[in-house]
Design a protein around this motif. Structure first.
Motif: not given
Length: 531
Positions: A302-308
């Protein structure tokens, strides 16, 4: 013929090889299960599927997998451990190789269904290899704790390695690793044989019918729990049909088993007070443990956080899971189970409560401690509970082991799906509630609202000359902000609900411990407290 060495005389080096083999088997099975479900959004494009259609990959895997362990107990007893292990690993290798031929959603669903069948023996083999490495006195303590710890490691490892695998080749990149691990595990089965056990003809014709009905019932429940939230529970008639079919088949299993002299599953024992209590404890644990797998993971998306951005967090979760498992192995001594459960529930409640204060500015750094607590608490809780249930089953006799496996299987596999479905549905409902509350406060005559719309639309001022269109863009952007904030509030409610459930379970456990302590001084308290 060479005599088989007693488990207690196994050398340290050989024992380490069995532990490493067990960890590899667990990792191979866990990655096979998690690689697709953790990367549905990334692989759906290569499979020409929508997000809802891609979810069928998880449903197809879980449908056969949730019940197969029950059948494998008797298959292993009748045909022997070595044959079981050899056929199981070969079947998994073949299923892994089939991923090479996946070209679209339909072929992927078929391969995932076959993979779900092939993966069931792998977790069983992981347990057996871990138990093989330890003497009898430590099989239900250290060995069990380490085996269950290994089951928790695949999820964070999946998140850590997925970006590189997807860059290599989308779906085929993900499952090339699974195929490689399966091929590495293949010689382990042949080079490190398990201690043979006596064969016995234990499979009866009625067992086949009972298992098929059980598989259909559990499979239907698994599909409904995976897909129900996406199609919505009351919108798709086929969901109700599957639930009705599961009720019919599982009821038939109960009726058949109650009228057998040598039942596949002892229904009367499963309905006893002790086993119902044991199942309830495991279900509550799975529900609370879903905080990390079902709530937190979706919150990051939801927060748009990516794996990296999440890599450090998943390393912390991995280390905490391992640390919690090792601590549990050290504490797995008679009489320590209640203390371990108190510590585990306290950590789960604290971690979930800390997460319930998230905002749109929350980043992984603010969740390091809370997620570490949840991961360690999850690793701590399960081994003492399983050891206690397994000991109770052994006390009743070897025939009760299968009934215990069914209980454990239901609470962990189906219970995990229930946790994801329940929290996912709860978040959806709470999002609608919060969105309505926030929308009621958005009045254009409010100077603060008008100012905010002006700020949001300012980014388009050079591209849109028309004042009405520019204002409309500002209103649309404000609507997106409201939706995002409503979702964040809904996830906070879910985190808080998980904390409340953990605290409730902790309170009940403390009351039980207090009753036991009082009973030592006054035995008359026991009937009154347990009635």
């Amino acid at each position: 013929m060479n005599a088989v060495a007693a488990p207690g005389s196994m050398r340290i080096g050989k024992s380490a090889l069995y532990i490493a083999g067990s960890a590899l088997l667990f990792l191979t099975q866990g990655l096979g299960m998690n690689l697709a479900s953790a990367n549905l959004a990334q692989v759906q494009g290569s499979l020409s599927a929508t997000s809802v259609e891609a979810a069928w990959l998880a449903a197809a895997y879980m449908a056969p997998n949730v019940s197969l362990s029950a059948a494998l107990v008797k298959i292993r007893a009748q045909y022997g451990l070595r044959r079981f292990a050899e056929i199981g690993i070969v079947g998994f290798v073949i299923a892994s190789l089939m991923n090479v031929f996946v070209s679209d959603l339909h072929s992927a669903v078929v391969v995932r269904f076959i993979s779900g069948i092939a993966a069931a023996p792998m977790s069983t083999l992981g347990f057996l290899y871990m138990l093989e490495a330890f003497p009898p006195a430590r099989k239900l303590t250290v060995a069990l704790a380490l085996a269950l710890t290994c089951t928790t490691l695949a999820a964070p490892i999946t998140r850590l390695i997925s970006p590189e695998l997807i860059e290599i080749g989308q779906w085929h990149g993900l499952y090339t690793l699974e195929m490689a691990l399966a091929l590495i595990a293949l010689p382990i089965i042949y080079l490190l044989p398990l201690t043979p056990v006596p064969h016995a003809k234990v499979i009866q014709r009625a067992d086949i019918l009972s298992y098929l009905l059980l598989a259909v019932g559990f499979g239907c429940v698994a599909v409904v729990l995976v897909m129900g939230r996406l199609y919505w529970w009351f919108e798709a008639p086929w969901l109700g049909m599957l639930l009705a079919l599961s009720v019919v088949t599982l009821t038939a299993v109960v009726l058949i088993e109650l009228n057998r002299e040598q039942p596949l599953i002892d229904i009367r024992w499963l309905a006893s007070r002790e086993i119902v209590h044991f199942a309830a404890v495991l279900l509550i644990f799975r529900l609370v443990a879903s905080e990390q797998s079902a709530i937190a993971t979706n919150f990051y998306q939801l927060l748009g956080l990516q794996y990296d951005q999440l890599a450090t967090l998943y390393w912390i979760i991995l280390a905490s899971s391992l640390g919690g498992g090792l601590l549990c192995a050290a504490l797995m001594k008679p009489g320590h189970a209640d203390a371990v459960h108190v510590l585990a529930l306290g950590m789960l409640a604290a971690g979930a409560y800390m997460d319930s204060h998230a905002t749109s500015l929350t980043r992984p750094e603010q969740m390091y401690v809370s997620q570490a607590l949840v991961a360690a608490g999850t690793a701590l809780f399960l081994p003492p509970a399983m050891a206690r249930g397994f000991t109770a089953a052994l006390a009743k006799g070897p025939s009760y082991i299968l009934s215990f496996i069914v209980v454990f299987l239901f609470t962990q596999s189906i219970g995990g799906l229930m946790g994801s479905a329940a929290f996912g549905t709860f978040v959806t409902l709470r999002e609608k509630f919060h969105a309505n509350i926030l929308a009621e406060q958005i009045v254009l005559s409010n100077p603060l609202v008008a100012q905010r719309i002006g700020q949001l639309s300012g980014a388009y001022a050079k591209a849109i000359v028309d004042r009405a269109l520019l204002n409309g863009e500002g209103v649309a952007l404000l609507g997106q902000t409201i939706t995002r904030e409503a979702n964040i509030l809904a996830y906070n409610d879910a985190f808080l609900l998980a904390a409340i459930i953990a605290l409730f379970a902790l309170a009940v456990l403390l009351i039980q411990i207090a009753v036991k302590q009082l009973a030592r001084h006054d035995p008359d308290i026991v009937p009154a407290a347990t009635s």
